[in-house]
Write an enzyme that holds these catalytic residues in place. Structure first.
Site, PDB file in Angstrom:
ATOM      1  N   CYS A 131       0.811  -1.223   0.000  1.00  0.00           N
ATOM      2  CA  CYS A 131       0.000   0.000   0.000  1.00  0.00           C
ATOM      3  C   CYS A 131       0.843   1.271   0.000  1.00  0.00           C
ATOM      4  CB  CYS A 131      -0.922   0.015   1.208  1.00  0.00           C
ATOM      5  SG  CYS A 131      -1.995  -1.408   1.255  1.00  0.00           S
ATOM      6  N   HIS A 166      -3.075   6.905   2.202  1.00  0.00           N
ATOM      7  CA  HIS A 166      -3.528   5.583   1.775  1.00  0.00           C
ATOM      8  C   HIS A 166      -4.895   5.328   2.418  1.00  0.00           C
ATOM      9  CE1 HIS A 166      -4.028   1.492   0.929  1.00  0.00           C
ATOM     10  NE2 HIS A 166      -3.798   1.073   2.159  1.00  0.00           N
ATOM     11  N   ASN A 222     -10.085  -0.265  -0.176  1.00  0.00           N
ATOM     12  CA  ASN A 222      -8.618  -0.207  -0.128  1.00  0.00           C
ATOM     13  C   ASN A 222      -8.076  -0.815  -1.423  1.00  0.00           C
ATOM     14  OD1 ASN A 222      -5.895  -0.727   0.309  1.00  0.00           O
ATOM     15  ND2 ASN A 222      -6.177  -1.576   2.370  1.00  0.00           N
TER      16      ASN A 222
HETATM   17  N1  ACO Z   1     -18.743  -8.552   8.892  1.00  0.00           N
HETATM   18  C1  ACO Z   1     -19.163  -8.779  10.149  1.00  0.00           C
HETATM   19  N2  ACO Z   1     -18.345  -9.085  11.163  1.00  0.00           N
HETATM   20  C2  ACO Z   1     -17.024  -9.179  10.892  1.00  0.00           C
HETATM   21  C3  ACO Z   1     -16.521  -8.958   9.601  1.00  0.00           C
HETATM   22  C4  ACO Z   1     -17.432  -8.634   8.572  1.00  0.00           C
HETATM   23  N3  ACO Z   1     -17.025  -8.394   7.314  1.00  0.00           N
HETATM   24  N4  ACO Z   1     -15.168  -9.099   9.632  1.00  0.00           N
HETATM   25  C5  ACO Z   1     -14.845  -9.403  10.896  1.00  0.00           C
HETATM   26  N5  ACO Z   1     -15.965  -9.451  11.666  1.00  0.00           N
HETATM   27  C6  ACO Z   1     -16.067  -9.722  13.089  1.00  0.00           C
HETATM   28  C7  ACO Z   1     -14.886 -10.493  13.610  1.00  0.00           C
HETATM   29  O1  ACO Z   1     -15.044 -11.870  13.390  1.00  0.00           O
HETATM   30  C8  ACO Z   1     -14.909 -10.134  15.079  1.00  0.00           C
HETATM   31  O2  ACO Z   1     -15.879 -10.933  15.706  1.00  0.00           O
HETATM   32  P1  ACO Z   1     -15.595 -11.540  17.162  1.00  0.00           P
HETATM   33  O3  ACO Z   1     -15.425 -10.344  18.063  1.00  0.00           O
HETATM   34  O4  ACO Z   1     -16.826 -12.350  17.421  1.00  0.00           O
HETATM   35  O5  ACO Z   1     -14.348 -12.342  17.018  1.00  0.00           O
HETATM   36  C9  ACO Z   1     -15.432  -8.691  15.080  1.00  0.00           C
HETATM   37  O6  ACO Z   1     -16.058  -8.490  13.804  1.00  0.00           O
HETATM   38  C10 ACO Z   1     -14.365  -7.639  15.292  1.00  0.00           C
HETATM   39  O7  ACO Z   1     -13.257  -7.913  14.447  1.00  0.00           O
HETATM   40  P2  ACO Z   1     -11.974  -7.001  14.481  1.00  0.00           P
HETATM   41  O8  ACO Z   1     -10.961  -7.555  13.530  1.00  0.00           O
HETATM   42  O9  ACO Z   1     -11.534  -6.767  15.895  1.00  0.00           O
HETATM   43  O10 ACO Z   1     -12.557  -5.623  13.895  1.00  0.00           O
HETATM   44  P3  ACO Z   1     -11.848  -4.247  13.757  1.00  0.00           P
HETATM   45  O11 ACO Z   1     -12.618  -3.199  14.450  1.00  0.00           O
HETATM   46  O12 ACO Z   1     -10.359  -4.310  14.035  1.00  0.00           O
HETATM   47  O13 ACO Z   1     -11.997  -3.959  12.191  1.00  0.00           O
HETATM   48  C11 ACO Z   1     -10.655  -4.093  10.203  1.00  0.00           C
HETATM   49  C12 ACO Z   1     -11.444  -4.851  11.258  1.00  0.00           C
HETATM   50  C13 ACO Z   1     -11.631  -3.240   9.413  1.00  0.00           C
HETATM   51  C14 ACO Z   1      -9.980  -5.101   9.280  1.00  0.00           C
HETATM   52  C15 ACO Z   1      -9.599  -3.181  10.861  1.00  0.00           C
HETATM   53  O14 ACO Z   1      -8.875  -3.915  11.809  1.00  0.00           O
HETATM   54  C16 ACO Z   1      -8.610  -2.592   9.874  1.00  0.00           C
HETATM   55  O15 ACO Z   1      -8.956  -1.754   9.064  1.00  0.00           O
HETATM   56  N6  ACO Z   1      -7.331  -2.984  10.000  1.00  0.00           N
HETATM   57  C17 ACO Z   1      -6.264  -2.461   9.156  1.00  0.00           C
HETATM   58  C18 ACO Z   1      -6.284  -3.051   7.800  1.00  0.00           C
HETATM   59  C19 ACO Z   1      -5.131  -2.509   7.048  1.00  0.00           C
HETATM   60  O16 ACO Z   1      -4.839  -1.361   7.203  1.00  0.00           O
HETATM   61  N7  ACO Z   1      -4.438  -3.307   6.243  1.00  0.00           N
HETATM   62  C20 ACO Z   1      -3.146  -2.905   5.732  1.00  0.00           C
HETATM   63  C21 ACO Z   1      -3.171  -2.246   4.456  1.00  0.00           C
HETATM   64  S1  ACO Z   1      -3.630  -3.296   3.171  1.00  0.00           S
HETATM   65  C22 ACO Z   1      -2.286  -3.617   2.139  1.00  0.00           C
HETATM   66  O17 ACO Z   1      -1.137  -3.313   2.420  1.00  0.00           O
HETATM   67  C23 ACO Z   1      -2.583  -4.461   0.906  1.00  0.00           C
END
Ligand code: ACO
Length: 325
Positions: A113, A252, A282
């Site tokens: 990214c 990003h 993203n």
């Molecule tokens: N729909 C419903 N529920 C979901 C979904 C979904 N699509 N995805 C995950 N959940 C659930 C999980 O299973 C979890 O349930 P649990 O508590 O029963 O276990 C709950 O939602 C919370 O999950 P978290 O992972 O803690 O959610 P979070 O608030 O952290 O959000 C997210 C997730 C959006 C992925 C966030 O962590 C994020 O944006 N992280 C950074 C991603 C990123 O920046 N990536 C790097 C760049 S990409 C690149 O370089 C190619």
């Protein structure tokens, strides 16, 4: 050293739209979860048979038009991508051939990214050193091909697209600083494990779905805020500027919550953070590239403005640069 600026921008987004409502039919998710957790409403996907270079060519043509240059004026093409058409040759070489930019040096870089920011800083150094004059930098991804459409943790986040910029010597302003950083100890947080020399493609790697990206989103979330804030501060310091000097931040587009937290830590108003994540999700290296292009086209970036590009991604890698537009 010559001053180097961005003299043209372009973008291309495939026409197919996948909405959160569509995803509700594919995995156990909801529009409400995706919107509140990430800020994404929809993303673009390539048509069958459309590859990274097909998107890159269209974005590149837009940037060349904006720069009022012809392909034969280019002496450097850098493509930032983690989803090339194939392992080799590079997308940059495929693009060179399609554009008939036959004198250009061509290579791809893999900085996930942060790829577009990395490529901008690399191109700037080629031009500043006098090795090249006109450079084309493209951030392009077809993440839909490495997304596991059965994994709700990741499939709601990503999209396909391309953005491009032409860099050339300028008389004043231009790129004031470029700060890049990496931390390979965090390599396990986001990866595509299959298909490389570690796990060559086999029936077993396919059965284990190793040809799809794996991400520990929650751990990345905090690191993203930390690294993007640090990168911005370092780039500002190198340029001899303060956060209050920024007219716009073009980051990003990983998650709205990440961007709001970075703005808060920098003490910059949220209104100054450009976002297109709602429309595209993203798109890895293409996110910063298309955001820059759209901000320019919408008149959000004006001559003389101080612009911050700020990105992080798998590796981990991060980078920021300050541009006087
Ligand atoms: N729909 C419903 N529920 C979901 C979904 C979904 N699509 N995805 C995950 N959940 C659930 C999980 O299973 C979890 O349930 P649990 O508590 O029963 O276990 C709950 O939602 C919370 O999950 P978290 O992972 O803690 O959610 P979070 O608030 O952290 O959000 C997210 C997730 C959006 C992925 C966030 O962590 C994020 O944006 N992280 C950074 C991603 C990123 O920046 N990536 C790097 C760049 S990409 C690149 O370089 C190619």
């Amino acid at each position: 050293m010559r001053k180097v600026g961005i003299i043209g921008v372009g973008e291309y987004l495939p026409s197919k739209i996948l909405t959160n409502a569509d995803l509700e039919k594919m995995v156990d998710t909801s529009d409400e979860w995706i919107t509140t957790r990430s800020g994404i409403k929809q993303r673009r996907l390539v048509a069958k048979g459309e590859a990274a270079s097909d998107l890159a060519i269209k974005a590149a043509k837009g940037a060349l038009k904006g720069a009022r240059l012809k392909p034969h004026d280019l002496d450097l093409i850098i493509v930032a991508t983690i989803t090339p058409d194939m392992q080799f040759p590079s997308v940059a070489c495929i693009l060179q051939d399609a554009l008939s930019a036959k004198d250009a040096i061509c290579f791809d870089i893999s900085a996930a990214c942060a790829g577009f920011v990395y490529a901008i800083v690399i191109a700037q150094q080629f031009i500043a050193a006098g090795t090249c004059k006109n450079a084309l930098v493209v951030g392009v991804e077809v993440l839909s091909t490495i997304t596991d459409w059965q994994d709700r943790n990741t499939c709601v986040l990503f999209g396909d697209g391309a953005g491009a910029a032409v860099l050339a010597p300028v008389k004043s302003g231009g790129i004031l600083s470029g700060y890049l950083g990496s931390d390979g100890s965090k390599k396990g947080l986001l990866m595509l494990p299959g298909g490389g020399s570690r796990n060559p493609t086999s029936q077993q790697t396919l059965n284990k779905r190793l040809h799809y990206l794996k991400m520990k989103g929650n751990e990345l979330f905090k690191l993203a805020i930390m690294t993007m804030t640090k990168a911005a501060q370092q780039a500002l310091k190198q340029a001899g500027l303060k956060c209050s000097d920024l007219d716009i931040i073009i980051p990003h587009q990983a998650n709205v919550r990440i961007l709001m937290a970075v703005a808060k830590k920098l003490g910059v108003s949220k209104d100054k953070v450009y976002m297109n994540i709602e429309k595209y999700g993203n798109m890895s290296s293409a996110s910063t590239a298309t955001a820059l292009c759209e901000a320019v086209k919408e008149g959000r970036v004006k001559k003389g403005d101080i612009v911050l590009l700020d990105a992080f991604g798998a590796g981990l890698v991060w980078g920021a640069c300050i541009i006087e537009w």
